[in-house]
Scaffold this motif. Structure first.
Motif, PDB file in Angstrom:
ATOM      1  N   ILE A 146      -4.455  -5.184  -1.567  1.00 24.23           N
ATOM      2  CA  ILE A 146      -4.151  -3.914  -0.898  1.00 24.23           C
ATOM      3  C   ILE A 146      -5.073  -3.797   0.311  1.00 24.23           C
ATOM      4  O   ILE A 146      -6.287  -3.935   0.204  1.00 24.23           O
ATOM      5  CB  ILE A 146      -4.364  -2.736  -1.871  1.00 24.23           C
ATOM      6  CG1 ILE A 146      -3.417  -2.849  -3.058  1.00 24.23           C
ATOM      7  CG2 ILE A 146      -4.167  -1.408  -1.159  1.00 24.23           C
ATOM      8  CD1 ILE A 146      -3.616  -1.788  -4.115  1.00 24.23           C
ATOM      9  N   SER A 147      -4.492  -3.518   1.452  1.00 21.36           N
ATOM     10  CA  SER A 147      -5.297  -3.395   2.672  1.00 21.36           C
ATOM     11  C   SER A 147      -5.882  -1.983   2.774  1.00 21.36           C
ATOM     12  O   SER A 147      -5.521  -1.075   2.032  1.00 21.36           O
ATOM     13  CB  SER A 147      -4.444  -3.706   3.901  1.00 21.36           C
ATOM     14  OG  SER A 147      -3.498  -2.671   4.107  1.00 21.36           O
ATOM     15  N   ILE A 148      -6.775  -1.819   3.724  1.00 25.98           N
ATOM     16  CA  ILE A 148      -7.424  -0.518   3.924  1.00 25.98           C
ATOM     17  C   ILE A 148      -6.411   0.546   4.351  1.00 25.98           C
ATOM     18  O   ILE A 148      -6.529   1.706   3.962  1.00 25.98           O
ATOM     19  CB  ILE A 148      -8.589  -0.643   4.937  1.00 25.98           C
ATOM     20  CG1 ILE A 148      -9.413   0.644   5.017  1.00 25.98           C
ATOM     21  CG2 ILE A 148      -8.062  -0.956   6.309  1.00 25.98           C
ATOM     22  CD1 ILE A 148     -10.279   0.854   3.849  1.00 25.98           C
ATOM     23  N   TRP A 149      -5.408   0.149   5.098  1.00 26.79           N
ATOM     24  CA  TRP A 149      -4.391   1.118   5.560  1.00 26.79           C
ATOM     25  C   TRP A 149      -3.553   1.615   4.395  1.00 26.79           C
ATOM     26  O   TRP A 149      -3.207   2.802   4.327  1.00 26.79           O
ATOM     27  CB  TRP A 149      -3.503   0.490   6.641  1.00 26.79           C
ATOM     28  CG  TRP A 149      -4.286   0.201   7.894  1.00 26.79           C
ATOM     29  CD1 TRP A 149      -4.636  -1.019   8.358  1.00 26.79           C
ATOM     30  CD2 TRP A 149      -4.855   1.159   8.771  1.00 26.79           C
ATOM     31  NE1 TRP A 149      -5.378  -0.892   9.496  1.00 26.79           N
ATOM     32  CE2 TRP A 149      -5.530   0.444   9.784  1.00 26.79           C
ATOM     33  CE3 TRP A 149      -4.869   2.555   8.832  1.00 26.79           C
ATOM     34  CZ2 TRP A 149      -6.197   1.065  10.815  1.00 26.79           C
ATOM     35  CZ3 TRP A 149      -5.520   3.160   9.879  1.00 26.79           C
ATOM     36  CH2 TRP A 149      -6.195   2.434  10.844  1.00 26.79           C
ATOM     37  N   GLN A 150      -3.250   0.744   3.465  1.00 25.83           N
ATOM     38  CA  GLN A 150      -2.476   1.169   2.296  1.00 25.83           C
ATOM     39  C   GLN A 150      -3.296   2.130   1.428  1.00 25.83           C
ATOM     40  O   GLN A 150      -2.760   3.112   0.900  1.00 25.83           O
ATOM     41  CB  GLN A 150      -2.044  -0.053   1.481  1.00 25.83           C
ATOM     42  CG  GLN A 150      -1.001  -0.900   2.194  1.00 25.83           C
ATOM     43  CD  GLN A 150      -0.725  -2.214   1.504  1.00 25.83           C
ATOM     44  OE1 GLN A 150      -1.561  -2.695   0.738  1.00 25.83           O
ATOM     45  NE2 GLN A 150       0.443  -2.804   1.781  1.00 25.83           N
ATOM     46  N   LEU A 151      -4.602   1.855   1.286  1.00 25.12           N
ATOM     47  CA  LEU A 151      -5.456   2.767   0.531  1.00 25.12           C
ATOM     48  C   LEU A 151      -5.552   4.133   1.202  1.00 25.12           C
ATOM     49  O   LEU A 151      -5.550   5.168   0.524  1.00 25.12           O
ATOM     50  CB  LEU A 151      -6.854   2.167   0.374  1.00 25.12           C
ATOM     51  CG  LEU A 151      -6.984   1.021  -0.629  1.00 25.12           C
ATOM     52  CD1 LEU A 151      -8.391   0.439  -0.593  1.00 25.12           C
ATOM     53  CD2 LEU A 151      -6.650   1.493  -2.020  1.00 25.12           C
ATOM     54  N   ILE A 172      -3.287   5.558   3.116  1.00 23.27           N
ATOM     55  CA  ILE A 172      -2.004   6.242   2.928  1.00 23.27           C
ATOM     56  C   ILE A 172      -1.923   6.830   1.518  1.00 23.27           C
ATOM     57  O   ILE A 172      -1.498   7.986   1.332  1.00 23.27           O
ATOM     58  CB  ILE A 172      -0.826   5.271   3.209  1.00 23.27           C
ATOM     59  CG1 ILE A 172      -0.791   4.934   4.705  1.00 23.27           C
ATOM     60  CG2 ILE A 172       0.497   5.886   2.767  1.00 23.27           C
ATOM     61  CD1 ILE A 172       0.171   3.835   5.053  1.00 23.27           C
ATOM     62  N   ILE A 173      -2.333   6.062   0.521  1.00 23.65           N
ATOM     63  CA  ILE A 173      -2.330   6.562  -0.870  1.00 23.65           C
ATOM     64  C   ILE A 173      -3.266   7.752  -1.002  1.00 23.65           C
ATOM     65  O   ILE A 173      -2.927   8.761  -1.639  1.00 23.65           O
ATOM     66  CB  ILE A 173      -2.713   5.432  -1.846  1.00 23.65           C
ATOM     67  CG1 ILE A 173      -1.616   4.371  -1.870  1.00 23.65           C
ATOM     68  CG2 ILE A 173      -2.955   5.974  -3.242  1.00 23.65           C
ATOM     69  CD1 ILE A 173      -1.976   3.117  -2.633  1.00 23.65           C
ATOM     70  N   LEU A 174      -4.452   7.675  -0.397  1.00 26.18           N
ATOM     71  CA  LEU A 174      -5.406   8.781  -0.437  1.00 26.18           C
ATOM     72  C   LEU A 174      -4.834  10.032   0.219  1.00 26.18           C
ATOM     73  O   LEU A 174      -4.990  11.147  -0.294  1.00 26.18           O
ATOM     74  CB  LEU A 174      -6.718   8.378   0.246  1.00 26.18           C
ATOM     75  CG  LEU A 174      -7.812   9.437   0.282  1.00 26.18           C
ATOM     76  CD1 LEU A 174      -8.257   9.795  -1.129  1.00 26.18           C
ATOM     77  CD2 LEU A 174      -8.974   8.967   1.098  1.00 26.18           C
ATOM     78  N   ALA A 175      -4.139   9.872   1.342  1.00 17.97           N
ATOM     79  CA  ALA A 175      -3.538  11.021   2.033  1.00 17.97           C
ATOM     80  C   ALA A 175      -2.462  11.663   1.154  1.00 17.97           C
ATOM     81  O   ALA A 175      -2.374  12.896   1.072  1.00 17.97           O
ATOM     82  CB  ALA A 175      -2.956  10.577   3.371  1.00 17.97           C
TER      83      ALA A 175
END
Length: 92
Positions: A3-8, A10-13
């Protein structure tokens, strides 16, 4: 394929929008308190085990000392009977 930082992000948002900042703060503090309590319980359990081992070793040492000291230390005294007491009285 992790999982990339951008996917994390997006999930956090998405989680932030669903639950809200206040609720996430409470969940975080509750989780932190639970971890702290778990660590405290583990350390208390380790201390209890160490104390139990020390007590057991002390009892083993006492038992070993008692086995090696099979000598009874007693003092015998002579009991005087009435006839002995009568014979020691001066005769009048």
């Amino acid at each position: 394929m992790g999982i990339s930082i951008w996917q994390l992000l997006i999930i956090l948002a998405i989680v932030l929008v669903i639950f809200g900042a206040k609720r996430l703060k409470n969940v975080g503090s509750d989780l932190g308190g639970a971890i702290k309590g778990f660590k405290k319980a583990v350390s208390e359990d380790d201390e209890k085990k160490a104390a139990d081992q020390a007590t057991a070793e002390g009892q083993k040492n006492i038992a070993a000392d008692q086995k090696s000291d099979n000598v009874f230390d007693a003092q015998a005294t002579e009991k005087k009977t009435e006839t002995d007491a009568d014979s020691q009285k001066p005769k009048v």
